[in-house]
Design a protein around this motif. Structure first.
Motif, PDB file in Angstrom:
ATOM      1  N   ALA A   1       0.855  -1.190   0.000  1.00  0.00           N
ATOM      2  CA  ALA A   1       0.000   0.000   0.000  1.00  0.00           C
ATOM      3  C   ALA A   1       0.884   1.230   0.000  1.00  0.00           C
ATOM      4  O   ALA A   1       2.035   1.184   0.430  1.00  0.00           O
ATOM      5  CB  ALA A   1      -0.931   0.013   1.205  1.00  0.00           C
ATOM      6  N   GLY A   2       0.326   2.319  -0.490  1.00  0.00           N
ATOM      7  CA  GLY A   2       1.045   3.584  -0.469  1.00  0.00           C
ATOM      8  C   GLY A   2       0.117   4.701  -0.891  1.00  0.00           C
ATOM      9  O   GLY A   2      -1.048   4.476  -1.231  1.00  0.00           O
ATOM     10  N   TRP A   3       0.640   5.903  -0.844  1.00  0.00           N
ATOM     11  CA  TRP A   3      -0.157   7.054  -1.264  1.00  0.00           C
ATOM     12  C   TRP A   3      -0.210   7.095  -2.788  1.00  0.00           C
ATOM     13  O   TRP A   3       0.821   7.197  -3.449  1.00  0.00           O
ATOM     14  CB  TRP A   3       0.444   8.353  -0.745  1.00  0.00           C
ATOM     15  N   ALA A   4      -1.416   7.013  -3.330  1.00  0.00           N
ATOM     16  CA  ALA A   4      -1.596   7.219  -4.767  1.00  0.00           C
ATOM     17  C   ALA A   4      -1.388   8.701  -5.064  1.00  0.00           C
ATOM     18  O   ALA A   4      -0.772   9.071  -6.061  1.00  0.00           O
ATOM     19  CB  ALA A   4      -2.986   6.770  -5.206  1.00  0.00           C
TER      20      ALA A   4
ATOM     21  N   PRO B   1      -8.161  11.694   4.854  1.00  0.00           N
ATOM     22  CA  PRO B   1      -7.985  13.150   4.997  1.00  0.00           C
ATOM     23  C   PRO B   1      -6.703  13.681   4.339  1.00  0.00           C
ATOM     24  O   PRO B   1      -6.686  14.788   3.823  1.00  0.00           O
ATOM     25  CB  PRO B   1      -7.955  13.364   6.514  1.00  0.00           C
ATOM     26  N   GLU B   2      -5.631  12.865   4.324  1.00  0.00           N
ATOM     27  CA  GLU B   2      -4.352  13.313   3.768  1.00  0.00           C
ATOM     28  C   GLU B   2      -4.247  13.111   2.260  1.00  0.00           C
ATOM     29  O   GLU B   2      -3.339  13.646   1.630  1.00  0.00           O
ATOM     30  CB  GLU B   2      -3.188  12.565   4.433  1.00  0.00           C
ATOM     31  N   GLY B   3      -5.115  12.279   1.698  1.00  0.00           N
ATOM     32  CA  GLY B   3      -5.046  11.986   0.264  1.00  0.00           C
ATOM     33  C   GLY B   3      -5.718  10.669  -0.045  1.00  0.00           C
ATOM     34  O   GLY B   3      -6.602  10.216   0.683  1.00  0.00           O
ATOM     35  N   VAL B   4      -5.275  10.032  -1.122  1.00  0.00           N
ATOM     36  CA  VAL B   4      -5.854   8.758  -1.550  1.00  0.00           C
ATOM     37  C   VAL B   4      -4.795   7.667  -1.404  1.00  0.00           C
ATOM     38  O   VAL B   4      -3.711   7.769  -1.990  1.00  0.00           O
ATOM     39  CB  VAL B   4      -6.354   8.819  -3.009  1.00  0.00           C
ATOM     40  N   ARG B   5      -5.117   6.636  -0.609  1.00  0.00           N
ATOM     41  CA  ARG B   5      -4.228   5.483  -0.460  1.00  0.00           C
ATOM     42  C   ARG B   5      -4.616   4.445  -1.488  1.00  0.00           C
ATOM     43  O   ARG B   5      -5.801   4.299  -1.827  1.00  0.00           O
ATOM     44  CB  ARG B   5      -4.338   4.867   0.936  1.00  0.00           C
ATOM     45  N   ALA B   6      -3.612   3.722  -1.951  1.00  0.00           N
ATOM     46  CA  ALA B   6      -3.825   2.625  -2.892  1.00  0.00           C
ATOM     47  C   ALA B   6      -3.339   1.336  -2.237  1.00  0.00           C
ATOM     48  O   ALA B   6      -2.189   1.255  -1.798  1.00  0.00           O
ATOM     49  CB  ALA B   6      -3.064   2.879  -4.180  1.00  0.00           C
TER      50      ALA B   6
ATOM     51  N   ALA C   1      -5.181  26.407 -10.396  1.00  0.00           N
ATOM     52  CA  ALA C   1      -4.294  25.240 -10.397  1.00  0.00           C
ATOM     53  C   ALA C   1      -4.805  24.125  -9.488  1.00  0.00           C
ATOM     54  O   ALA C   1      -4.279  23.012  -9.506  1.00  0.00           O
ATOM     55  CB  ALA C   1      -2.889  25.640  -9.957  1.00  0.00           C
ATOM     56  N   ASP C   2      -5.841  24.416  -8.701  1.00  0.00           N
ATOM     57  CA  ASP C   2      -6.369  23.427  -7.760  1.00  0.00           C
ATOM     58  C   ASP C   2      -7.279  22.425  -8.461  1.00  0.00           C
ATOM     59  O   ASP C   2      -8.195  22.818  -9.191  1.00  0.00           O
ATOM     60  CB  ASP C   2      -7.168  24.108  -6.655  1.00  0.00           C
ATOM     61  N   VAL C   3      -7.033  21.147  -8.224  1.00  0.00           N
ATOM     62  CA  VAL C   3      -7.913  20.086  -8.714  1.00  0.00           C
ATOM     63  C   VAL C   3      -8.950  19.849  -7.628  1.00  0.00           C
ATOM     64  O   VAL C   3      -8.622  19.430  -6.517  1.00  0.00           O
ATOM     65  CB  VAL C   3      -7.126  18.792  -9.019  1.00  0.00           C
ATOM     66  N   MET C   4     -10.202  20.122  -7.965  1.00  0.00           N
ATOM     67  CA  MET C   4     -11.287  20.012  -6.998  1.00  0.00           C
ATOM     68  C   MET C   4     -12.055  18.688  -7.116  1.00  0.00           C
ATOM     69  O   MET C   4     -12.652  18.222  -6.154  1.00  0.00           O
ATOM     70  CB  MET C   4     -12.264  21.177  -7.180  1.00  0.00           C
ATOM     71  N   HIS C   5     -12.035  18.107  -8.318  1.00  0.00           N
ATOM     72  CA  HIS C   5     -12.771  16.865  -8.571  1.00  0.00           C
ATOM     73  C   HIS C   5     -12.170  16.194  -9.795  1.00  0.00           C
ATOM     74  O   HIS C   5     -11.640  16.845 -10.680  1.00  0.00           O
ATOM     75  CB  HIS C   5     -14.254  17.160  -8.807  1.00  0.00           C
ATOM     76  N   GLY C   6     -12.254  14.892  -9.811  1.00  0.00           N
ATOM     77  CA  GLY C   6     -11.784  14.130 -10.965  1.00  0.00           C
ATOM     78  C   GLY C   6     -12.035  12.658 -10.750  1.00  0.00           C
ATOM     79  O   GLY C   6     -12.630  12.240  -9.751  1.00  0.00           O
ATOM     80  N   LYS C   7     -11.583  11.885 -11.716  1.00  0.00           N
ATOM     81  CA  LYS C   7     -11.755  10.435 -11.665  1.00  0.00           C
ATOM     82  C   LYS C   7     -10.409   9.781 -11.935  1.00  0.00           C
ATOM     83  O   LYS C   7      -9.824   9.974 -13.010  1.00  0.00           O
ATOM     84  CB  LYS C   7     -12.783   9.964 -12.685  1.00  0.00           C
ATOM     85  N   ILE C   8      -9.916   9.015 -10.980  1.00  0.00           N
ATOM     86  CA  ILE C   8      -8.675   8.277 -11.167  1.00  0.00           C
ATOM     87  C   ILE C   8      -8.961   7.105 -12.100  1.00  0.00           C
ATOM     88  O   ILE C   8      -9.861   6.299 -11.841  1.00  0.00           O
ATOM     89  CB  ILE C   8      -8.109   7.786  -9.817  1.00  0.00           C
ATOM     90  N   VAL C   9      -8.200   7.037 -13.181  1.00  0.00           N
ATOM     91  CA  VAL C   9      -8.373   5.990 -14.185  1.00  0.00           C
ATOM     92  C   VAL C   9      -7.477   4.797 -13.873  1.00  0.00           C
ATOM     93  O   VAL C   9      -7.873   3.648 -14.057  1.00  0.00           O
ATOM     94  CB  VAL C   9      -8.070   6.543 -15.597  1.00  0.00           C
ATOM     95  N   GLU C  10      -6.257   5.081 -13.434  1.00  0.00           N
ATOM     96  CA  GLU C  10      -5.332   4.029 -13.052  1.00  0.00           C
ATOM     97  C   GLU C  10      -4.308   4.567 -12.071  1.00  0.00           C
ATOM     98  O   GLU C  10      -4.096   5.768 -11.977  1.00  0.00           O
ATOM     99  CB  GLU C  10      -4.642   3.400 -14.271  1.00  0.00           C
ATOM    100  N   VAL C  11      -3.709   3.650 -11.331  1.00  0.00           N
ATOM    101  CA  VAL C  11      -2.577   3.938 -10.464  1.00  0.00           C
ATOM    102  C   VAL C  11      -1.386   3.242 -11.089  1.00  0.00           C
ATOM    103  O   VAL C  11      -1.504   2.098 -11.544  1.00  0.00           O
ATOM    104  CB  VAL C  11      -2.813   3.420  -9.029  1.00  0.00           C
TER     105      VAL C  11
END
Length: 129
Positions: free
Chosen positions: A14-17, A67-72, A109-119
């Motif tokens: 595991a790690g931070w995506a 809260p800190e980000g997205v974990r994978a 420059a801020d990303v407010m929303h999106g869709k992760i397609v792949e890690v």
């Protein structure tokens, strides 16, 4: 590399995506909960963002919004490429993740929303976190 169990499923690592509120090498800053809608979803795990060829798919990643980000939470497949990548992670030859995302909504420059397609497993991530 310890096996991790999440919701009864065993993952290889595991790690931070991606982490929040850090300037990425492309100048964007991913803000908290930008990818919250994908919490609990699974995306392909690739090498070096080569997602246009099935032979570069190493396995899959479970996304967890925190809260800190997205974990994978990553699980390598039993292909030759997947096993080689698993060994490279086990040996700490590779230790960075990166995301490929689309449908991005920005506020400057801020990303407010999106869709992760792949890690992707990468040599160096674009996000310093």
């Amino acid at each position: 590399m310890a096996n991790l169990v999440v919701n009864g499923v065993t993952y290889d690592c595991a790690g931070w995506a991606t982490k929040n509120d850090l300037r990425c090498s492309d100048g964007r800053i991913i803000r908290r909960d930008a990818f919250a809608a994908q919490d609990g979803t699974t995306v392909p795990l690739c090498y070096g963002h080569n997602h246009d060829d099935v032979f570069h798919i190493l396995g899959h990643a479970l996304l967890k919004n925190e809260p800190e980000g997205v974990r994978a939470y990553c699980k390598f497949n039993n292909s030759e490429q997947g096993l080689a990548a698993k060994e490279a992670v086990r040996n700490r030859d590779l230790n960075s993740l990166s995301i490929y995302a689309g449908h991005l909504k920005h506020n400057g420059a801020d990303v407010m929303h999106g869709k992760i397609v792949e890690v992707s497993l990468v040599l160096a991530g674009a996000n310093p976190g």
